[in-house]
Design a protein around this motif. Structure first.
Motif, PDB file in Angstrom:
ATOM      1  N   VAL B 349      16.959  -3.248  87.920  1.00 35.22           N
ATOM      2  CA  VAL B 349      16.052  -2.192  87.499  1.00 35.22           C
ATOM      3  C   VAL B 349      15.394  -2.555  86.170  1.00 35.22           C
ATOM      4  CG1 VAL B 349      16.119   0.114  86.516  1.00 35.22           C
ATOM      5  CG2 VAL B 349      17.061  -0.294  88.785  1.00 35.22           C
ATOM      6  N   ALA B 350      16.185  -3.129  85.288  1.00 36.67           N
ATOM      7  CA  ALA B 350      15.669  -3.469  83.962  1.00 36.67           C
ATOM      8  C   ALA B 350      14.530  -4.473  84.072  1.00 36.67           C
ATOM      9  CB  ALA B 350      16.795  -4.022  83.097  1.00 36.67           C
ATOM     10  N   ASP B 351      14.615  -5.310  85.087  1.00 37.33           N
ATOM     11  CA  ASP B 351      13.553  -6.292  85.260  1.00 37.33           C
ATOM     12  C   ASP B 351      12.238  -5.660  85.720  1.00 37.33           C
ATOM     13  OD1 ASP B 351      15.331  -8.180  84.480  1.00 37.33           O
ATOM     14  OD2 ASP B 351      15.881  -8.799  86.519  1.00 37.33           O
ATOM     15  N   SER B 352      12.329  -4.419  86.118  1.00 35.29           N
ATOM     16  CA  SER B 352      11.119  -3.772  86.609  1.00 35.29           C
ATOM     17  C   SER B 352      10.516  -2.810  85.591  1.00 35.29           C
ATOM     18  CB  SER B 352      11.417  -3.027  87.910  1.00 35.29           C
ATOM     19  OG  SER B 352      12.095  -1.827  87.617  1.00 35.29           O
ATOM     20  N   GLY B 353      10.670  -3.130  84.323  1.00 35.16           N
ATOM     21  CA  GLY B 353       9.978  -2.351  83.307  1.00 35.16           C
ATOM     22  C   GLY B 353      10.794  -1.240  82.680  1.00 35.16           C
ATOM     23  N   VAL B 354      12.087  -1.250  82.901  1.00 43.01           N
ATOM     24  CA  VAL B 354      12.945  -0.297  82.199  1.00 43.01           C
ATOM     25  C   VAL B 354      13.496  -1.012  80.977  1.00 43.01           C
ATOM     26  CG1 VAL B 354      15.078   1.023  82.339  1.00 43.01           C
ATOM     27  CG2 VAL B 354      13.532   0.927  84.298  1.00 43.01           C
ATOM     28  N   LEU B 355      13.419  -0.350  79.827  1.00 42.60           N
ATOM     29  CA  LEU B 355      13.851  -1.003  78.594  1.00 42.60           C
ATOM     30  C   LEU B 355      15.370  -1.116  78.529  1.00 42.60           C
ATOM     31  CD1 LEU B 355      12.810  -2.193  75.985  1.00 42.60           C
ATOM     32  CD2 LEU B 355      12.961   0.089  74.965  1.00 42.60           C
ATOM     33  N   PHE B 356      16.037   0.012  78.746  1.00 38.38           N
ATOM     34  CA  PHE B 356      17.495   0.008  78.798  1.00 38.38           C
ATOM     35  C   PHE B 356      17.945   0.844  79.993  1.00 38.38           C
ATOM     36  CE2 PHE B 356      16.762  -0.321  74.175  1.00 38.38           C
ATOM     37  CZ  PHE B 356      17.399  -1.523  73.948  1.00 38.38           C
ATOM     38  N   ILE B 372      30.022   2.418  81.535  1.00 33.55           N
ATOM     39  CA  ILE B 372      30.404   1.720  82.759  1.00 33.55           C
ATOM     40  C   ILE B 372      29.667   0.391  82.787  1.00 33.55           C
ATOM     41  CG2 ILE B 372      30.322   1.766  85.273  1.00 33.55           C
ATOM     42  CD1 ILE B 372      30.394   4.921  84.895  1.00 33.55           C
ATOM     43  N   SER B 373      28.380   0.474  82.539  1.00 32.89           N
ATOM     44  CA  SER B 373      27.625  -0.754  82.411  1.00 32.89           C
ATOM     45  C   SER B 373      26.346  -0.455  81.655  1.00 32.89           C
ATOM     46  CB  SER B 373      27.288  -1.333  83.779  1.00 32.89           C
ATOM     47  OG  SER B 373      26.765  -2.627  83.610  1.00 32.89           O
ATOM     48  N   LEU B 374      25.811  -1.461  81.033  1.00 34.00           N
ATOM     49  CA  LEU B 374      24.534  -1.240  80.377  1.00 34.00           C
ATOM     50  C   LEU B 374      23.769  -2.540  80.342  1.00 34.00           C
ATOM     51  CD1 LEU B 374      23.522  -1.796  77.139  1.00 34.00           C
ATOM     52  CD2 LEU B 374      25.809  -0.959  76.778  1.00 34.00           C
ATOM     53  N   VAL B 375      22.462  -2.413  80.434  1.00 30.79           N
ATOM     54  CA  VAL B 375      21.621  -3.591  80.529  1.00 30.79           C
ATOM     55  C   VAL B 375      20.366  -3.330  79.722  1.00 30.79           C
ATOM     56  CG1 VAL B 375      20.069  -4.770  82.125  1.00 30.79           C
ATOM     57  CG2 VAL B 375      22.452  -4.435  82.752  1.00 30.79           C
ATOM     58  N   ALA B 444       6.303   7.196  83.220  1.00 29.69           N
ATOM     59  CA  ALA B 444       7.136   6.411  84.140  1.00 29.69           C
ATOM     60  C   ALA B 444       8.127   7.246  84.933  1.00 29.69           C
ATOM     61  CB  ALA B 444       7.880   5.326  83.362  1.00 29.69           C
ATOM     62  N   PHE B 445       8.010   8.539  84.821  1.00 31.36           N
ATOM     63  CA  PHE B 445       9.030   9.392  85.431  1.00 31.36           C
ATOM     64  C   PHE B 445       9.293   9.042  86.892  1.00 31.36           C
ATOM     65  CE2 PHE B 445      10.141  13.127  87.940  1.00 31.36           C
ATOM     66  CZ  PHE B 445      11.342  13.464  87.351  1.00 31.36           C
ATOM     67  N   TYR B 446       8.231   8.919  87.640  1.00 30.82           N
ATOM     68  CA  TYR B 446       8.459   8.705  89.072  1.00 30.82           C
ATOM     69  C   TYR B 446       8.950   7.309  89.379  1.00 30.82           C
ATOM     70  CZ  TYR B 446       6.810  13.324  89.509  1.00 30.82           C
ATOM     71  OH  TYR B 446       6.722  14.671  89.378  1.00 30.82           O
ATOM     72  N   HIS B 447       8.560   6.401  88.539  1.00 31.26           N
ATOM     73  CA  HIS B 447       9.113   5.060  88.694  1.00 31.26           C
ATOM     74  C   HIS B 447      10.614   5.087  88.433  1.00 31.26           C
ATOM     75  CE1 HIS B 447       9.768   0.821  88.464  1.00 31.26           C
ATOM     76  NE2 HIS B 447      10.098   0.901  87.187  1.00 31.26           N
ATOM     77  N   LEU B 448      10.988   5.782  87.359  1.00 40.59           N
ATOM     78  CA  LEU B 448      12.399   5.837  87.011  1.00 40.59           C
ATOM     79  C   LEU B 448      13.199   6.586  88.072  1.00 40.59           C
ATOM     80  CD1 LEU B 448      12.224   6.453  83.167  1.00 40.59           C
ATOM     81  CD2 LEU B 448      12.409   4.310  84.426  1.00 40.59           C
ATOM     82  N   LYS B 449      12.568   7.575  88.609  1.00 42.25           N
ATOM     83  CA  LYS B 449      13.233   8.314  89.676  1.00 42.25           C
ATOM     84  C   LYS B 449      13.549   7.368  90.845  1.00 42.25           C
ATOM     85  CE  LYS B 449      12.428  12.244  92.752  1.00 42.25           C
ATOM     86  NZ  LYS B 449      13.302  13.316  92.260  1.00 42.25           N
ATOM     87  N   ASP B 450      12.568   6.542  91.180  1.00 40.64           N
ATOM     88  CA  ASP B 450      12.793   5.563  92.247  1.00 40.64           C
ATOM     89  C   ASP B 450      13.937   4.626  91.893  1.00 40.64           C
ATOM     90  OD1 ASP B 450      10.885   6.529  93.882  1.00 40.64           O
ATOM     91  OD2 ASP B 450       9.317   5.106  93.266  1.00 40.64           O
ATOM     92  N   CYS B 451      13.893   4.197  90.636  1.00 36.72           N
ATOM     93  CA  CYS B 451      14.950   3.285  90.186  1.00 36.72           C
ATOM     94  C   CYS B 451      16.310   3.946  90.360  1.00 36.72           C
ATOM     95  CB  CYS B 451      14.759   2.930  88.718  1.00 36.72           C
ATOM     96  SG  CYS B 451      13.334   1.894  88.429  1.00 36.72           S
ATOM     97  N   ARG B 452      16.359   5.206  89.949  1.00 33.94           N
ATOM     98  CA  ARG B 452      17.627   5.921  90.040  1.00 33.94           C
ATOM     99  C   ARG B 452      18.105   5.976  91.488  1.00 33.94           C
ATOM    100  NH1 ARG B 452      18.800  10.556  92.851  1.00 33.94           N
ATOM    101  NH2 ARG B 452      16.991  11.608  91.974  1.00 33.94           N
TER     102      ARG B 452
END
Lengths: 498, 635
Positions: B349-356, B372-375, B444-452
């Motif tokens: 997910v981080a590779d797709s434009g999420v900072l953290f 649990i994990s962080l990237v 980016a809300f909807y992008h992040l939603k997809d990521c989630r």
């Protein structure tokens, strides 16, 4: 450095703020500046009382200055403002500075009585101001190195101001001292006189209360012991000092009329032909040309006592005779002195000889490998000789200084949380500092031990073992003898020492 | 407990909770939220239409009806005051038309408080109390905790809860308490630890106790002290009086003051003030300085409206969260493979434009939030303090906590970039586990939603969530285990992966009730890995089992930490400290720091040996207790 004393009960009205100031050093600072220091101090005293009504402001720590507070008498505050130089920035010993304030106050009270009583005697404040100025200036001159005031810093973390240092003597000598003390007190023909016996700069015996003992011992070491007489300046600090206040002394004398006595004036005590110490500080008796004997105030009983000091070689004996028991002033006193010489001079010779024989010299209390400070009941201390402490690395001293701050805080906390119950803090801290030195603090049953071991091995166990050895053998024995001593020679206050 | 609990249990029970219909209460909750937001919302911006359009498109696209989208704008910030335009984040009416679970609620933070008040048994308050170390505590024991909270004297029920909340509740609520008090009240003066934020003109911004407005005079006094010293060309650091300390911190136009008699060292208190300031920056960014430049009398209180809970929860955490003084974060113990799986999808997910991307959970005994994990994307690194502040912000804010809901909120990471807003997408998978996705893009809300959704699918498939649940139940390292199987320990924290040891937790729990500790009188330890910026803390064992004892031990550690790291001369190498409560041993090396607490009668030699064993043990299981290779600083 700035030092001020102010009375919160004075100058309450607008425009009369200057009336608060009883003392300010340096005196030539503009009044506006003086008032701003006092204004800040007063503001914070009021402010902190909101949260801590019983213990108001103790210290203001700012980036460049520390303000150290001491409420000497109720509503009379002493505040010392210290510039943080680069060096002392890391560890400014606030507690040590407060002890300086406490010491100068207790010395002042010893000779002049409380500040409050002086203010009540003369409400304009002129009297107390004229006394405080020369007194504190004389006191501060002992801290001068070159042209700079050298106040206690982390270098001094292996010594404890406001405590007495005692001589360890054998049982035989102790009995000898005890009998001398009895003879002395009988000579005065009155039961209510007190004595203090010193050898070199160390206390041998006292019959005074602990607080009075500390004040008088401090004064003796500053001005009366052979060391103090010969050096003309203080001897109890290893720092070299020069007195630049000399040049101002003349003008000081002129400013103040001869009524103001300066008990801390340098080089004004000398040994008379009869072995008694005399000083012209208190003027001369009109009739007999002999110098006037100073009078001191005891804290516990509020009695006024004549201070008679006798010196034989390294032995200094201070005899306090109640003013009320001597009817005709200096004449009566000279009779007492005669009596003392007749009854006790032989004993004094013997005691001096005995103590000299057992005296191990300046490094008598050095324990090789250890740099230590022992404090008992916050009144008696013993430490490694200053020359030996100077061999320690700065890092070790800084670490110990910091550790002492922590221990002081723990002690304070223990006192606050259970003031009634046994407030002795049991604590043991061993820190291995960055430079590899072990810095150690132990407190137990009112005794405190601070120690730096620079050449100890790496392991905590080894360091702990060294401490154990030290406190079991040396410290315990030494202090034990010292107790026996205190018990023997001061039956009246033995409970306090024990 | 209310809706969140029921939904969380259903979420955890069901292997695929996403497909489950929304429980009725949750739907009710969400419509309640809608109503609430109506009161303050406006509909006067063109972007709303766009947003709604987008949202409708999106909604019809995936047909998802799994919860309310809370997009939160924290405070009445004027958009002109922001560093980055977040117009889309401005408070908007959700146009309730979408109804039920599908609506996007653009909600204001202050409504959050009202909501909490109206629902006294809110999941936030109870969940929080449970999260502070009283697992399964009855309300009576919570009341006990509450009375302990930094107060000298138990001040009866003479004071209301948050903003007039019913006082019948004895629980510790993260909101502001004792609002009736001011500096004239005896009870106020006797509080053990005050925190104040004020502006350089002396205007009160926040006070932990009492009503800020009534404390205007007191604030002015604080301001006067600071500026008096400043006029003398100096800067006041602290004032001591008896057991009290007044600590000052000046941050440009913002003054922070702590008044405490908790015996915490000055260094700790100043670090806490720094964190409080950081929390404020997290909500507003440092660009608020500009407001003060324009207008020195600028009133900041409305900007922070409703965030009292965030500050009080942070201040509360100073008494129990080691992360606050260790400047490190804790990880949930997990099998290496499980954490790897979680990390892989986050990395994806981080590779797709999420900072953290952070996957976090609240620990069972709730000593702290656990990672649990962080990237982080490419070179971005996350400071442990930022994680603490972000975690606190999210966990203390009611609106984030609705299970299966989504929130989108502007936040600033003070250590990462104090001047700019990031946007946080927050989603709770269950009551304890949540995902934070941070981005620089406000749209980016909807992008992040997809990521989630992608992440959630993977987490469910690879059983990460159930492993997390298992781990939170099992807890972490126990000092008892050190003695039990020092020989047979084969590099595993028996809690985590091994099936053969399944009875062990029960056995241990029983024994810890009886009052065993570890070997040689070991009661507890903290281990901080310097390079990883992570720490691990053993579970509390007897006799450190009451909240009071835990807090005392925590304070002792904190003191030890300061003593070891004293400025100018530190860090020291080792320290042994024995007092009436403990033997504490501390060992600082370039790689790690170990803090261990023993019985005060513990033998020195044995204690040292035990510390060595602990270090060995931690090294043996570091694959499971730490997040390796994904350290925020190691890129």
């Amino acid at each position: 450095m700035q030092l001020c004393i102010f009375d919160l009960r004075r100058g309450q009205q607008e425009g009369q703020e200057l009336d608060k100031i009883l003392f300010f050093f340096p005196a030539d600072l503009p009044f506006a500046t003086q008032l701003s220091v006092i204004g800040l101090s007063e503001g914070l005293i009021t402010f902190t009382r909101i949260f801590s009504p019983d213990a108001a402001c103790e210290v203001i720590e700012a980036e460049r200055h520390s303000h150290v507070f001491y409420e000497a008498e109720s509503d009379i505050w002493m505040v010392m403002v210290v510039d943080k130089s680069k060096e002392s920035k890391a560890a400014c010993q606030v507690d040590a500075l407060r002890k300086v304030l406490k010491e100068v106050h207790s010395l002042f009270v010893l000779f002049h009585g409380t500040m409050r009583s002086m203010l009540e005697k003369e409400t304009s404040g002129g009297l107390i101001r004229s006394h405080l100025y020369p007194f504190i200036t004389d006191y501060l001159s002992d801290f001068l190195t070159g042209r700079k005031l050298q106040l206690p810093s982390f270098h001094d973390c292996l010594m404890e101001r406001g405590t007495v240092q005692m001589l360890t003597v054998g049982r035989e000598a102790a009995i000898e001292v005890q009998s001398l003390v009895k003879v002395l007190e009988c000579s005065a023909g009155t039961t209510s006189c007190y004595s203090l016996v010193l050898f070199q700069d160390l206390l041998v015996s006292t019959t005074l209360s602990p607080d009075d003992t500390i004040s008088l011992f401090t004064y003796a070491v500053l001005r009366l012991t052979p060391h103090a007489l010969s050096s003309g300046a203080t001897s109890w600090s290893y720092l070299q000092r020069n007195n630049i206040y000399r040049s101002r002394d003349a003008s000081l004398d002129q400013e103040n009329n001869c009524q103001v006595k300066r008990p801390l004036h340098h080089n004004r005590w000398f040994r008379g032909n009869d072995g008694f110490l005399a000083s012209d500080i208190w003027g001369t008796d009109n009739g007999s040309q002999t110098s006037v004997t100073p009078i001191v105030y005891l804290q516990l009983t509020e009695e006024r006592m004549y201070l008679c000091a006798y010196q034989h070689k390294s032995l200094t004996i201070i005899l306090l005779v109640p003013v009320s028991s001597i009817l005709n002033g200096e004449q009566g006193l000279s009779l007492v002195k005669q009596q003392v010489l007749e009854n006790a001079s032989l004993k004094m010779l013997m005691v001096e000889e005995k103590l000299s024989k057992g005296w191990g010299g300046e490094n008598a209390y050095h324990v090789s490998g250890y740099r230590y400070l022992l404090v008992d009941d916050e009144r008696v201390s013993r430490a490694s000789p200053p020359a030996k402490v100077m061999t320690l690395a700065k890092e070790s001293l800084l670490a110990l200084s910091k550790l002492r701050e922590e221990v002081n805080l723990e002690k304070k906390r223990a006192k606050c949380s259970n003031s009634e119950v046994n407030c002795d803090k049991e604590l043991e801290i061993c820190v291995r500092a960055k430079n590899g030195a072990w810095v150690i603090a132990r407190t137990s049953r009112g005794k405190e031990l601070y120690m730096v071991l620079e050449k100890a091995s790496e392991t905590l166990l080894y360091a702990a073992d060294s401490v154990e050895k030290f406190s079991n053998r040396f410290a315990f024995d030494a202090l034990h003898i010292l107790y026996i001593e205190a018990i023997i020679s001061s039956p009246r206050y033995f409970v306090l020492y024990h | 407990m209310s809706s969140s609990d029921s939904s969380s249990s259903s979420a955890s029970d069901d292997p695929n909770p996403k497909l489950k219909p929304q429980p009725l209460e949750s739907q009710f909750q969400s419509s309640l939220t809608l109503e609430d937001s109506d009161g303050v919302a406006r509909t006067d911006d063109a972007s709303v239409a766009e947003q709604q359009q987008e949202q409708q498109d999106e909604g019809s696209g995936n047909g998802s009806v799994d919860g309310v989208v809370n997009v939160e704008d924290n405070g009445h910030r004027d958009s002109s005051d922001r560093e980055e335009g977040i117009g889309s984040g401005e408070a908007r009416d959700g146009d309730g038309g979408s109804g039920g679970g599908g609506g996007v609620v653009w909600r204001r933070a202050n409504s959050e408080v009202e909501l909490e008040v109206e629902a006294p048994a809110s999941p936030s308050s109870s969940g929080y109390a449970g999260g502070r170390g009283s697992s399964g505590a009855s309300s009576a024991s919570r009341a006990d905790d509450a009375s302990e909270e930094d107060e000298i004297e138990v001040v009866g029920n003479d004071d209301g809860g948050a903003v007039g909340a019913p006082d019948s509740q004895a629980e510790w609520t993260p909101g502001k308490r004792h609002v009736d008090e001011d500096d004239a009240s005896i009870s106020w003066r006797k509080r053990k630890k005050h925190f104040f934020i004020l502006s350089n003109s002396g205007k009160p911004i926040y006070s932990r106790y009492g009503d800020e407005h009534k404390l205007a005079g007191f604030s002015a006094t604080l301001q006067a002290i600071i500026s008096f010293v400043e006029n003398g060309g100096d800067r006041v650091k602290y004032v001591k009086a008896g057991m009290h300390q007044v600590v000052f911190l000046v941050k440009g136009p913002i003054y922070l003051v702590c008044i405490s008699c908790t015996e915490e060292p000055f260094e700790s208190l100043v670090a806490q003030l720094e964190l409080v300031y950081g929390q404020m920056i997290l909500i507003l960014t440092k660009s608020l300085n500009r407001c003060f430049e324009k207008n020195p009398k600028f009133d900041m209180t409305p900007l922070l409206g409703g965030t009292d809970v965030v500050f009080s929860a942070l201040i509360h955490s100073f008494s129990w969260n080691p992360a606050a003084f260790l400047h490190a974060y804790a990880c949930l113990p997990l099998p290496y493979a499980t954490r790897q799986a979680a990390g892989a999808i986050l990395q994806d997910v981080a590779d797709s434009g999420v900072l953290f991307a952070l996957l976090m959970c609240k620990h069972r005994v709730g000593t702290s939030l656990k990672v649990i994990s962080l990237v982080g994307a490419q070179k971005a690194s996350l400071h442990p303090d930022d994680m603490l502040l972000l975690g606190n912000f999210i966990m203390s804010s009611e609106s984030f906590r609705q299970v299966t809901s989504e929130s989108f909120s502007p936040i600033c990471l003070p250590r990462y970039n104090p001047m700019a807003f990031l946007h946080a997408y927050v989603h709770y998978f269950d009551a304890d586990t949540y995902l934070i996705l941070l981005t620089t893009r406000s749209d980016a809300f909807y992008h992040l939603k997809d990521c989630r959704i992608r992440i959630e699918t993977v987490l469910l498939k690879s059983n990460v969530l159930s492993e997390v649940q298992r781990s939170t139940l099992d807890g972490g390292m126990r000092v008892e285990d050190l003695s039990v199987d020092l020989q047979q320990h084969t590099g595993s924290t028996s809690r985590v992966e091994d099936k053969p040891h399944t009875e062990t937790p029960e056995r241990i729990r029983e024994s810890s009730l009886v009052g065993l500790g570890g070997p040689a009188g070991l009661w507890h330890f903290l281990y901080r890995s310097v390079y990883l910026d992570q720490y691990v803390s053993s579970e509390f064992s007897s006799p450190i089992n009451t909240h009071r004892q835990q807090k005392r031990l925590y304070r002792a550690y904190q003191k030890l930490y300061v003593s070891m790291h004293s400025k100018g001369i530190g860090p020291h190498k080792t320290q042994f400290r024995r007092d009436e409560n403990y033997v504490l041993l501390c060992w600082v090396t370039p790689d790690f720091e170990l803090y261990a607490a023993f019985d005060p009668l513990a033998d020195k030699a044995l204690a040292i040996k035990t510390c060595n064993k602990v270090c060995q043990w931690v090294k043996d299981v570091e694959n499971e207790i730490f997040l390796l290779g994904a350290s925020p600083f190691s890129w």
